[in-house]
Design a protein around this motif. Structure first.
Motif, PDB file in Angstrom:
ATOM      1  N   LEU A  95       0.842  -1.203   0.000  1.00  0.00           N
ATOM      2  CA  LEU A  95       0.000   0.000   0.000  1.00  0.00           C
ATOM      3  C   LEU A  95       0.886   1.266   0.000  1.00  0.00           C
ATOM      4  N   LYS A  96       1.918   1.249   0.829  1.00  0.00           N
ATOM      5  CA  LYS A  96       2.793   2.430   0.904  1.00  0.00           C
ATOM      6  C   LYS A  96       3.534   2.617  -0.419  1.00  0.00           C
ATOM      7  N   GLN A  97       3.990   1.493  -1.004  1.00  0.00           N
ATOM      8  CA  GLN A  97       4.731   1.606  -2.277  1.00  0.00           C
ATOM      9  C   GLN A  97       3.841   2.220  -3.352  1.00  0.00           C
ATOM     10  N   GLU A  98       2.590   1.753  -3.388  1.00  0.00           N
ATOM     11  CA  GLU A  98       1.664   2.242  -4.418  1.00  0.00           C
ATOM     12  C   GLU A  98       1.371   3.736  -4.219  1.00  0.00           C
ATOM     13  N   LEU A 125      10.608   0.962   0.557  1.00  0.00           N
ATOM     14  CA  LEU A 125       9.579   1.950   0.204  1.00  0.00           C
ATOM     15  C   LEU A 125       9.948   2.728  -1.055  1.00  0.00           C
ATOM     16  N   GLN A 126      11.240   2.752  -1.387  1.00  0.00           N
ATOM     17  CA  GLN A 126      11.693   3.495  -2.567  1.00  0.00           C
ATOM     18  C   GLN A 126      11.352   2.769  -3.861  1.00  0.00           C
ATOM     19  N   ALA A 127      11.042   1.459  -3.753  1.00  0.00           N
ATOM     20  CA  ALA A 127      11.016   0.562  -4.910  1.00  0.00           C
ATOM     21  C   ALA A 127      10.322   1.131  -6.146  1.00  0.00           C
ATOM     22  N   ARG A 128       9.124   1.749  -5.967  1.00  0.00           N
ATOM     23  CA  ARG A 128       8.359   2.125  -7.170  1.00  0.00           C
ATOM     24  C   ARG A 128       8.255   3.637  -7.358  1.00  0.00           C
ATOM     25  N   MET A 129       9.087   4.359  -6.649  1.00  0.00           N
ATOM     26  CA  MET A 129       8.948   5.827  -6.697  1.00  0.00           C
ATOM     27  C   MET A 129       9.619   6.454  -7.905  1.00  0.00           C
ATOM     28  N   ALA A 130       9.041   7.574  -8.357  1.00  0.00           N
ATOM     29  CA  ALA A 130       9.775   8.430  -9.280  1.00  0.00           C
ATOM     30  C   ALA A 130      10.796   9.184  -8.425  1.00  0.00           C
ATOM     31  N   HIS A 131      12.050   9.196  -8.837  1.00  0.00           N
ATOM     32  CA  HIS A 131      13.142   9.839  -8.090  1.00  0.00           C
ATOM     33  C   HIS A 131      13.244   9.299  -6.665  1.00  0.00           C
ATOM     34  N   PRO A 132      13.571   8.008  -6.539  1.00  0.00           N
ATOM     35  CA  PRO A 132      13.616   7.398  -5.190  1.00  0.00           C
ATOM     36  C   PRO A 132      14.682   8.016  -4.285  1.00  0.00           C
ATOM     37  N   ASP A 133      15.636   8.750  -4.898  1.00  0.00           N
ATOM     38  CA  ASP A 133      16.710   9.338  -4.089  1.00  0.00           C
ATOM     39  C   ASP A 133      16.182  10.374  -3.093  1.00  0.00           C
ATOM     40  N   ARG A 134      14.913  10.839  -3.270  1.00  0.00           N
ATOM     41  CA  ARG A 134      14.437  11.871  -2.354  1.00  0.00           C
ATOM     42  C   ARG A 134      13.504  11.309  -1.279  1.00  0.00           C
ATOM     43  N   LEU A 135      13.596   9.979  -1.037  1.00  0.00           N
ATOM     44  CA  LEU A 135      12.791   9.404   0.050  1.00  0.00           C
ATOM     45  C   LEU A 135      13.662   9.016   1.254  1.00  0.00           C
TER      46      LEU A 135
END
Ligand SMILES: NC(=O)c1ccc[n+]([C@@H]2O[C@H](COP(=O)([O-])OP(=O)(O)OC[C@H]3O[C@@H](n4cnc5c(N)ncnc54)[C@H](O)[C@@H]3O)[C@@H](O)[C@H]2O)c1
Length: 495
Positions: A95-98, A125-135
Motif C-alpha cells: 500500500l505504501k509503495q503504491e 519503500l523506494q522501490a516504485r517511486m519516481a526519483h527514489p533518491d528523495r525518500l
C-alpha cells in the motif's frame, strides 16, 4: 524551499498523519491531506482542537498564523505543488509503495518525501517511486504535535542531502531529528521499545502482573528518569562514583541470568488479546479517548516545560523552537531602522480568546486581560527590534508598573487586537498605552498603561537602551507624539 515550507502534502490522516497535520498547521504551514476515509475530516478536527489547546499551554509566544488545511481527492493532488510530503498510511508495504509511486509521479522532482513507518526499511519503500533518491523515513512519536523526536533514516538510494533537507524541515517545526546512520528494521527507538513491550506482554500472559502494575513499574521509576537521562546516562549514574565501569562490574554478570525472555514472542492467542483488552479497559476506568488524550497532553506540556527550565533533553528542543518563534514573530523581521515611521497607532497583536480563559461568570477572567496586554507589549518590543539577538546580548525591557481599565466583557472565540501608542521615552524608560478592541470594532474592551525600564539582564539592573533599538524607539515615539493623548492615560484609582 526555505527551511519552513509554505505547503506540505500529507498522505494518510490517522493517529500519526493527523498529528503531523496539527504540527504543520500550528507552525503556520498549509497542509494538503489525502485520506480515503470519509470520516477523516471529523477525526482531524478533533485532533486539531486538542493540539491547539496543548500549544496554548506550551508557549506564551505568539504562534504564526495557522496554516490552511485542505483535503485532496487523490495522492497526486496532495503532492502536486507541495514542498515536502509526509506519508502516514497503514503499515503495509504494498500500500505504501503504491501510494508513494502515485504521489511522487505528481510532485516536483526535488521534493523530499518522508515515510512515518515504524519499522519498514526505506529501501523497500523506494522501490516504485519516481526519483527514489528523495525518500527517507521520518519516524515520529505519538502525539506528533508534542513529542519532538523524529528518527531519520535513508535507504540504499537516498541522496545524502535528502536527509539533511528533511532534518531542516523538522527543526523548523520544533522537532529533534535523530539521524539513524544504518538502515535497520525498527530503527533505534522501536527496537528498544519492542524489547520492553515483549517483556510486558510476557508478564501479563504469565499472570505475573496486570497491565496496570506493569505500567506502574515504569511510570513511578524509570519512566521519570528516561526523559532526562535516557538509558546509558541513567546506568552511569547507577554506578555511583565508579561510573559505567563500576556499574558493569556490579550488574553486568546479571545479564547472563535468565530474567528476561529476550527475543521470544508470546503467542497472541485470542485469550491473551482478550485479557489485555479487559485489563486495559479496567485501567482506563471509564475515561474516554479524548479525556485520556487531554490528560496525556497536559502532563507532557508540564514535563517539557520543566525540562526547558533545566535546559535538559527535549526541553532544549522546546527552547530552540521558541527562539525561532521569537525571531520570526511579526515585527521581528524588520529590525533595522524604521524607514517609514508609523503615522498612526500600531496594530501588532491579535488573538482569539480560548475557552479555558472563561470563569464562573461566563466571560474572560480579569487576570487574562494582563495576559493580553503583556503579549501586546511583547509584540511592540519585537517591532522595536528587541529580538532574539538583542535578548541574547543581554538587552531587554521589563515592565515595572501597569494600570488596567476593564471596560467590557470578552467571550470564548472573540478575536481581539491591541492598538498601541508610545506615549514617551528616554534612555531607560518606555511609556506604552494599549487599547484592546474586538477585531472590526473600535469600542475599547480594556486599556493598559505601562512603564517599562530598559535593563541589562546579565547584570540585573537598569541600563540605557542600546543602538538599533534606540533609533526605532525614537522613530515611533516621534511619530506618536502628534497623536491625541488617550483620555484614560495617567488615570489613577481614587473615589
Ligand atoms: N500509532 C503510532 O503510535 C505510530 C507511531 C509512529 C509511526 N507510526 C506509523 O505511522 C503510519 C500510520 O499509522 P497510524 O497509527 O496513524 O495508523 P491509523 O490507522 O491511525 O491511520 C492510517 C490512516 O491512513 C488512511 N489510509 C488508508 N488507506 C490509505 C491510502 N491508500 N492512502 C492514504 N491514506 C490511507 C486511513 O484512513 C487512516 O486514516 C504507519 O506506518 C505506522 O507504522 C505509527
Amino acid at each position: 524551499m526555505s527551511e519552513r515550507p509554505v505547503t506540505v502534502g500529507l498522505l494518510g490522516g490517522g493517529v500519526i498523519g493527523g498529528g503531523w497535520a496539527a504540527r504543520f498547521l500550528l507552525n503556520g504551514v498549509d497542509v494538503r491531506l489525502y485520506d480515503p476515509d470519509p470520516d477523516a475530516p471529523r477525526r482531524l478536527d478533533r485532533m486539531l482542537s486538542g493540539a491547539r489547546r496543548a500549544y496554548r499551554k506550551l508557549t506564551i509566544l505568539p504562534l504564526p498564523p495557522e496554516g490552511v488545511l485542505t483535503f485532496a481527492p487523490s495522492p497526486a493532488e496532495a503532492a502536486a505543488g507541495a514542498e515536502f510530503v509526509q506519508e502516514s498510511a497503514p503499515e503495509r508495504v504494498e500500500l505504501k509503495q503504491e501510494l508513494l509511486a502515485a504521489a511522487s509521479a505528481a510532485a516536483d522532482p526535488g521534493v523530499v518525501f518522508c515515510s512515518s513507518t515504524s519499522g519498514l526499511r526505506p529501501s523497500l519503500l523506494q522501490a516504485r517511486m519516481a526519483h527514489p533518491d528523495r525518500l527517507a523515513v521520518g519516524h515520529p512519536f505519538n502525539p506528533v504535535y508534542l513529542l519532538p523526536l523524529v528518527e531519520l533514516c535513508g535507504g540504499e538510494r537516498t541522496a545524502p542531502d535528502t536527509v539533511s533537507r528533511a532534518a531542516a524541515v523538522y527543526r523548523a517545526i520544533g522537532m529533534h531529528p535523530l539521524v539513524v546512520r544504518n538502515e535497520i528494521d525498527g530503527f533505534l527507538a522501536d527496537r528498544l521499545l519492542e524489547a520492553l513491550w515483549r517483556e510486558a506482554l510476557w508478564l501479563v500472559r504469565d499472570d505475573v502482573a496486570t497491565v496496570d502494575e506493569v505500567d506502574d513499574a515504569i511510570r513511578y521509576g524509570a519512566g521519570l528518569r528516561w526523559a532526562i537521562m535516557g538509558t546509558f546516562l541513567t546506568y552511569r549514574m547507577a554506578g555511583g562514583e565508579g561510573g559505567m565501569e563500576h556499574f558493569m562490574e556490579q550488574f553486568g554478570p546479571a545479564l547472563a541470568l535468565p530474567w528476561t525472555k529476550l527475543a521470544e514472542v508470546p503467542e497472541l492467542t485470542p485469550e491473551l488479546v482478550e485479557k489485555l483488552a479487559r485489563q486495559s479497559d479496567a485501567q482506563a476506568a471509564g475515561r474516554s479517548v479524548p479525556e485520556l488524550e487531554r490528560e496525556r497532553d497536559d502532563c507532557l506540556v508540564a514535563v517539557l516545560q520543566a525540562l526547558r527550565s533545566r535546559g535538559a533533553g527535549a526541553g532544549e528542543t522546546l527552547a530552540t523552537w521558541e527562539r525561532r518563534l521569537l525571531a520570526t514573530a511579526p515585527g521581528a523581521d524588520g529590525a533595522g531602522p524604521i524607514d517609514v515611521a508609523p503615522t498612526g497607532p500600531l496594530r501588532l497583536f491579535s488573538r482569539e480568546i480560548p475557552a479555558d480563559w472563561i470563569d464562573y461568570n461566563g466571560h474572560v477572567t480579569e487576570a487574562r486581560y494582563l495576559d493580553l496586554l503583556g503579549d501586546a507589549t511583547d509584540a511592540l518590543l519585537r517591532y522595536l527590534g528587541v529580538d532574539a539577538g538583542y535578548l541574547e546580548a543581554g538587552g531587554s525591557y521589563y515592565t515595572v508598573e501597569t494600570h488596567i481599565s476593564h471596560l467590557g466583557q470578552l467571550y470564548a472565540g472573540d478575536r481581539v487586537e491591541a492598538i498601541t501608542q508610545v506615549l514617551g521615552w528616554d534612555d531607560r524608560r518606555l511609556h506604552v498605552y494599549h487599547v484592546i478592541v474586538r477585531q472590526g470594532d473600535e469600542e475599547p474592551v480594556a486599556t493598559g498603561e505601562h512603564m517599562l525600564i530598559h535593563v541589562d539582564a546579565a547584570e540585573g539592573r537598569a541600563s540605557a537602551v542600546r543602538d538599533g533599538v534606540r533609533s526605532r524607539v525614537a522613530a515611533v515615539a516621534d511619530a506618536h507624539a502628534t497623536l491625541p493623548r488617550p483620555v484614560r492615560a495617567g488615570r489613577r484609582i481614587a473615589l
